[in-house]
Design an enzyme around this catalytic site. Structure first.
Site, PDB file in Angstrom:
ATOM      1  CG  HIS A  34     -36.729  23.940 -41.385  1.00 19.89           C
ATOM      2  ND1 HIS A  34     -36.792  23.767 -42.748  1.00 19.89           N
ATOM      3  CD2 HIS A  34     -36.344  22.742 -40.884  1.00 19.89           C
ATOM      4  CE1 HIS A  34     -36.465  22.519 -43.053  1.00 19.89           C
ATOM      5  NE2 HIS A  34     -36.186  21.863 -41.931  1.00 19.89           N
ATOM      6  CE1 TYR A  61     -35.589  19.678 -46.947  1.00 16.44           C
ATOM      7  CE2 TYR A  61     -34.510  21.416 -45.696  1.00 16.44           C
ATOM      8  CZ  TYR A  61     -35.282  20.271 -45.734  1.00 16.44           C
ATOM      9  OH  TYR A  61     -35.748  19.740 -44.585  1.00 16.44           O
ATOM     10  CG  HIS A 113     -35.082  20.029 -37.776  1.00 13.63           C
ATOM     11  ND1 HIS A 113     -36.303  19.450 -37.977  1.00 13.63           N
ATOM     12  CD2 HIS A 113     -34.523  20.163 -39.000  1.00 13.63           C
ATOM     13  CE1 HIS A 113     -36.477  19.239 -39.283  1.00 13.63           C
ATOM     14  NE2 HIS A 113     -35.407  19.667 -39.928  1.00 13.63           N
ATOM     15  NE  ARG A 131     -40.738  21.729 -44.523  1.00 11.90           N
ATOM     16  CZ  ARG A 131     -40.408  21.702 -43.244  1.00 11.90           C
ATOM     17  NH1 ARG A 131     -39.543  20.819 -42.786  1.00 11.90           N
ATOM     18  NH2 ARG A 131     -40.941  22.534 -42.372  1.00 11.90           N
ATOM     19  CE1 TYR A 173     -31.353  19.371 -42.131  1.00 14.44           C
ATOM     20  CE2 TYR A 173     -32.468  19.237 -44.250  1.00 14.44           C
ATOM     21  CZ  TYR A 173     -32.456  19.642 -42.926  1.00 14.44           C
ATOM     22  OH  TYR A 173     -33.530  20.303 -42.409  1.00 14.44           O
TER      23      TYR A 173
END
Lengths: 199, 242
Positions: free
Chosen positions: B160, B147, B162, B157, B108
């Site tokens: 995905h 990640y 959000h 995770r 991120y």
């Protein structure tokens, strides 16, 4: 057998996660230049009618730690109790604000206009309040609550009247800490737990 | 006042519980007392509205909205599209949909993400758009990578994106996550597992949509979103007392 209702079911919630700021408050995450400015920087613009106030606070987890990664959204009426879009609403009040707790101090500050009395559909008066929605890592579905003010008449507010344990009413009432300044802390769990709403 | 009637009560069983110990952070962040139930009032039935003036030309194109010069974001090029409806099946038009995600390596662009997969200099990871009159939206982006995260010792995770959706009422406000068809990490994810009803979790898994993919360009995934509905009866929203 009976007829089917054919009703859809709401999409299930998931936590906003630790990086909610990327999408909702990009400059907080260190992302500049994608949008001209963050959404919901302020619920008011210059010339908003009424008393300009600041509400400061923190959000504490079950251990008493002030969370550094929470995001809040607030929604409120103008000083006359009208929501944006309603007839006669103050055009300088967007009513919507997005803010995060500080990475270092864990505090947030909301600068806005103090809202007026809003009427329920049945006509009952609700004491001045700001609706608050809270998301963060570890919160699986956004939490709704309200900020009321200790220097207003909250005695006949229909929502506050529904709280059985009367000492819990205090968890929704901001403390006056100075001229036009209030303190509102949120406690997610444990002693002094804030009342959250199923609306 | 409200444009479409009283909000239907939220079906809490369709959502995760607040407390889910396998997702460790929820343990100290879940209220332990019951929520106070109430019928929605104008404070919940109204909500912020955002106009087209807000949306820039590249806001829904994450491949290009952070790119500098000739560079483009690196990764699998995908189109994510769908509709926003309410529980009665009505389209939710002109509502803001925001997304954020990691890059193709699962990193991120956030000051607090220290995973050693590299940042992509041409990828920011945020996008937004307004639904059209039929509730449709679309984004161009790259498929995010899985990640690791510090939960249990080896938790990862699933891929995905959000999603944040406003609807037309503050009481419809929703944040969720979209997963990708066929990802084996979905079954192993304690955040996905917070949803008790398997059919509800399935609704967060976007199917591959070859019909809307484009040869030599991008794959498409379809993701439809349902917000709380509003009840309309003969006896409500009458002006008396207003």
């Amino acid at each position: 057998m009976v007829q089917l209702l054919n009703q859809l079911v709401e999409t299930p919630s998931q936590t906003a996660g630790p990086y909610v700021h990327i999408g909702c408050i990009p400059t907080f995450a260190g992302i500049e230049g994608v949008y001209p400015e963050d959404l919901g920087l302020s619920p008011i613009s210059d010339g908003a009618r009424g008393e300009i106030i600041t509400v400061t606070g923190s959000i504490y987890d079950g251990t008493g730690w002030a969370m550094r990664d929470a995001m809040f959204e607030s929604w409120q009426a103008d000083a006359a109790g009208r929501y944006p879009g309603q007839e006669g609403a103050d055009p300088a009040v967007s009513g919507f604000c997005r803010f995060a707790t500080d990475k270092d101090s864990g505090e947030f500050t909301l600068r806005t206009v103090k809202p007026g009395v809003v009427h329920e559909c049945s006509g009952r008066e609700m004491a001045p309040h700001i609706s608050l929605w809270i998301v963060a890592r570890g919160i699986n579905i956004g939490l709704h609550t309200r900020i009321y003010f200790e220097d207003e008449d909250n005695a006949s507010d229909p929502l506050l009247a529904r709280i059985e344990q009367r000492h819990r009413v205090q968890t929704l009432i901001a403390t006056k800490i100075g001229d036009a300044a209030y303190r509102f802390d949120v406690r997610l769990q444990g002693e002094g737990e804030t009342v959250f709403l199923d609306i | 006042m409200s444009d479409n009637g009283v909000l239907m009560p939220r079906r809490r069983e369709a959502h995760p519980d607040a407390y889910y110990p396998d997702y460790k952070t929820s343990v100290t962040r879940a209220p332990s007392l019951p929520l106070l139930s109430m019928e929605a009032t104008p404070s919940e039935e109204t909500g912020p509205r955002f106009g087209h003036g807000l949306i820039g030309a590249l806001d829904n194109d994450l491949i290009r909205n952070y790119a500098t010069g000739e560079g483009l974001a690196i990764g699998e090029r995908i189109r994510v599209h769908g509709r926003v409806l309410d529980e009665t099946g009505r389209a939710v038009p002109e509502t803001l949909v925001e997304i954020w995600q990691a890059n193709a390596g699962g990193r991120y662009r956030h000051v607090k993400d220290s995973y050693f997969a590299p940042l992509d200099p041409n990828f920011g990871g945020c996008g937004r758009t307004l639904t059209d009159a039929e509730g449709r939206f679309e984004f161009m982006t790259i498929r995010p990578g899985a990640y690791p995260w510090p939960n249990r010792a080896n938790d990862w995770r699933p891929m995905h994106i959000h999603f944040s959706i406003f609807g037309h009422a503050f009481g419809q406000r929703l944040i969720s996550q979209m997963y990708f068809e066929g990802d084996p990490l979905i079954e192993r994810c304690p955040i996905a597992a917070t949803i008790r009803d398997r059919s509800q979790l399935d609704r967060l898994v976007a199917p591959l949509d070859m019909q809307n993919s484009r040869g030599m360009d991008y794959l498409a995934y379809r993701f439809d979103i349902v917000l709380r509905g509003r009840r309309q009866t003969m006896f409500e929203n009458k002006p008396e007392g207003m």
